[in-house]
Design an enzyme around this catalytic site. Structure first.
Site, short mmCIF file in Angstrom:
data_model
loop_
_atom_site.label_atom_id
_atom_site.label_comp_id
_atom_site.label_asym_id
_atom_site.label_seq_id
_atom_site.Cartn_x
_atom_site.Cartn_y
_atom_site.Cartn_z
N ASP A 43 0.70 -1.30 0.12
CA ASP A 43 0.03 -0.26 0.26
C ASP A 43 0.85 1.65 0.56
OD1 ASP A 43 -2.96 0.71 0.97
OD2 ASP A 43 -1.64 2.64 1.89
N TYR A 48 3.09 10.09 0.27
CA TYR A 48 4.56 8.90 1.37
C TYR A 48 5.48 8.99 0.22
CZ TYR A 48 0.32 5.96 2.61
OH TYR A 48 -0.78 6.40 3.53
N HIS A 108 -7.37 10.28 -1.14
CA HIS A 108 -6.96 9.69 -0.23
C HIS A 108 -7.73 10.00 0.61
CE1 HIS A 108 -2.48 8.93 1.63
NE2 HIS A 108 -3.51 9.01 2.27
N LEU A 195 -3.26 -1.31 14.52
CA LEU A 195 -2.24 -1.96 15.78
C LEU A 195 -2.51 -0.80 17.24
CD1 LEU A 195 0.92 -3.84 14.08
CD2 LEU A 195 -1.75 -4.93 15.05
N ARG A 200 -0.08 2.13 20.35
CA ARG A 200 -0.41 3.96 20.70
C ARG A 200 -0.92 4.24 22.04
NH1 ARG A 200 -0.87 2.69 14.91
NH2 ARG A 200 0.91 3.14 14.13
N THR A 245 -1.41 -2.65 7.32
CA THR A 245 -0.37 -2.73 8.54
C THR A 245 1.44 -2.22 8.12
OG1 THR A 245 0.25 -3.72 10.90
CG2 THR A 245 0.58 -5.35 8.45
N ARG A 252 9.64 -8.39 13.23
CA ARG A 252 8.02 -8.24 13.58
C ARG A 252 7.30 -8.62 12.04
NH1 ARG A 252 7.65 -2.53 16.85
NH2 ARG A 252 7.61 -3.63 18.78
N1 LIG Z 1 -5.47 6.09 4.10
C1 LIG Z 1 -4.64 6.98 5.29
O1 LIG Z 1 -4.35 8.62 5.18
C2 LIG Z 1 -3.43 6.05 5.69
C3 LIG Z 1 -2.80 7.33 7.06
C4 LIG Z 1 -2.36 6.64 8.14
C5 LIG Z 1 -1.50 4.94 7.83
N2 LIG Z 1 -2.25 4.32 6.03
C6 LIG Z 1 -1.21 2.96 5.95
O2 LIG Z 1 -1.71 2.07 6.71
C7 LIG Z 1 0.14 1.95 7.08
C8 LIG Z 1 0.20 0.87 8.74
O3 LIG Z 1 0.30 2.36 9.48
P1 LIG Z 1 -0.26 2.38 10.67
O4 LIG Z 1 0.88 3.38 11.31
O5 LIG Z 1 -1.62 3.12 10.67
O6 LIG Z 1 0.03 0.73 10.73
P2 LIG Z 1 -0.51 -0.44 12.37
O7 LIG Z 1 -0.20 -1.63 11.69
O8 LIG Z 1 -1.54 0.26 13.08
O9 LIG Z 1 0.64 -0.10 13.01
C9 LIG Z 1 2.21 -0.22 12.42
C10 LIG Z 1 3.40 0.56 14.04
O10 LIG Z 1 2.98 -0.18 15.07
C11 LIG Z 1 4.14 -1.11 15.35
N3 LIG Z 1 4.14 -2.37 15.37
C12 LIG Z 1 4.55 -3.69 14.38
N4 LIG Z 1 4.16 -4.50 15.04
C13 LIG Z 1 4.07 -4.48 15.90
C14 LIG Z 1 4.24 -5.37 17.33
N5 LIG Z 1 4.72 -6.89 16.74
N6 LIG Z 1 4.31 -5.57 18.67
C15 LIG Z 1 4.21 -3.80 18.71
N7 LIG Z 1 4.16 -3.12 18.21
C16 LIG Z 1 4.68 -3.41 16.50
C17 LIG Z 1 5.36 -0.14 13.92
O11 LIG Z 1 6.63 -0.19 14.80
P3 LIG Z 1 8.00 -0.91 14.49
O12 LIG Z 1 8.10 -0.09 12.84
O13 LIG Z 1 9.33 -0.36 15.07
O14 LIG Z 1 7.59 -2.12 14.21
C18 LIG Z 1 4.48 0.39 13.54
O15 LIG Z 1 4.73 2.10 14.22
C19 LIG Z 1 1.14 2.85 5.81
O16 LIG Z 1 2.07 2.45 5.99
C20 LIG Z 1 0.25 2.95 5.39
O17 LIG Z 1 0.29 2.38 3.81
C21 LIG Z 1 -3.00 4.68 5.27
#
Ligand SMILES: NC(=O)c1ccc[n+]([C@@H]2O[C@H](COP(=O)([O-])OP(=O)(O)OC[C@H]3O[C@@H](n4cnc5c(N)ncnc54)[C@H](OP(=O)(O)O)[C@@H]3O)[C@@H](O)[C@H]2O)c1
Length: 302
Positions: A43, A48, A108, A195, A200, A245, A252
């Protein structure tokens, strides 16, 4: 085994994706790790600045482009963002960065089109599918509220296949009206920030002990290492949600990929997490979704 979900246009989408937000270096290196681990779904988004690294990661991992489901998202770079020519130019910039047509293109957020012009914007995207610029590409939306989706459906010839939103147990209560609209139009829910309860929320909140217990049960049953994050991924995919994710850490990422080898949660396990999750409201991204779509009156922790 890799889980897939049917879209409303007859195509399918893998249930688990690795998102490449967070810089070019991560997008390339960790993106290749995710692909090699078997997560064949990336994704990305114009904003980005990592569209070129999708192909870079595919090359580095040595997988075939056609074996990877690729999504990108349109941002607003010009004012107003409404004319066919400027939308076409924006899409073509993405195609040049990616070096191919993506499988899925998302708007978006509902503020990318000018106010009141979501239907017109969507019509131009349909034209780009029909004229071959986006040949074979599915169209979808992100961060759209019920009112925005209804606006698209007033005139849409091509249905949006997904709405990508913040989705986890602590926003379930807020999302209820939106999820009803998804069901009404057979729109697949794509989740980000999934997650958040473990990564968080300051304490983990009321679902934490349930996740810990299920992580132990599922690890024992499957022989895989399932942690609390893995249970959250399984909770969402077991509900028919596509999880986007991310992680920059190889261990991880491998645990995320390993969820494909673990069973779905049972309806009782899902219900237990849902019920505990609905007791609080904890949203990470509020810039689009709470505007004219108020948060529920719930505490952020108990
Ligand atoms: N459409 C939109 O507006 C929008 C907005 C936000 C995100 N997104 C998309 O969604 C994707 C995911 O983003 P997200 O940050 O929201 O994903 P998320 O799945 O909620 O969180 C990812 C975070 O969780 C941590 N993590 C991963 N594995 C873990 C584990 N086993 N235990 C504890 N923490 C863990 C990671 O840290 P580490 O890197 O340190 O492992 C990372 O900081 C983005 O890359 C993007 O493509 C879209």
């Amino acid at each position: 085994m890799v889980r897939n979900i049917a879209l409303n246009n007859g195509k399918t989408i893998p249930s688990l994706a690795w998102g490449n937000m967070g810089g070019k270096a991560k997008a390339l290196k960790a993106g290749a790790i995710a692909l090699k681990a078997g997560i064949h779904h990336i994704d990305s988004a114009q904003i980005y600045g990592t569209e070129a690294e999708v192909n870079g990661a595919i090359q580095a991992a040595g997988v075939k482009r056609d074996d990877v489901f690729v999504t990108t998202k349109l941002w607003k770079f010009t004012e107003p963002t409404i004319g066919l020519e400027e939308i076409k130019a924006s899409v073509q910039r993405s195609l040049a960065e990616l070096t191919f047509i993506p499988d899925l293109l998302l708007v978006h957020n509902p503020y990318i089109p000018e106010k009141g012009k979501i239907g017109e914007f969507w019509k131009h995207l349909e034209t780009l599918v029909e004229d071959g610029t986006l040949k074979g590409c599915s169209l979808g939306v992100s961060n759209f509220r019920p009112v925005d989706i209804e606006e698209v459906f007033k005139t849409a010839k091509i249905k949006p296949v997904v709405n990508q939103i913040e989705y986890h147990p602590y926003v379930l209560e807020h999302l209820e009206p939106l999820l009803k609209v998804h069901a009404k139009y057979s729109i697949v829910t794509q989740s980000y920030a999934t997650l958040s309860p473990v990564a968080r929320h300051p304490t983990g909140g009321p679902i934490k002990p349930i996740l810990t217990r299920l992580a132990a049960t599922l690890s024992k049953e499957s022989g895989e290492t399932v942690d609390e994050a893995g249970v959250l991924i399984l909770w969402a995919v077991s509900k028919g949600v596509v999880v986007i994710t991310s992680s920059g850490d190889e261990g991880r990422i491998k645990k995320m990929a390993a969820t494909e080898r673990v069973r779905d949660l049972s309806s009782e396990e899902i219900e237990e997490i849902d019920q505990a999750g609905r007791k609080i409201h904890f949203r990470v991204w509020d810039e689009h979704m709470t505007n004219e779509f108020p948060d529920p009156d719930l505490p952020t922790d108990i």
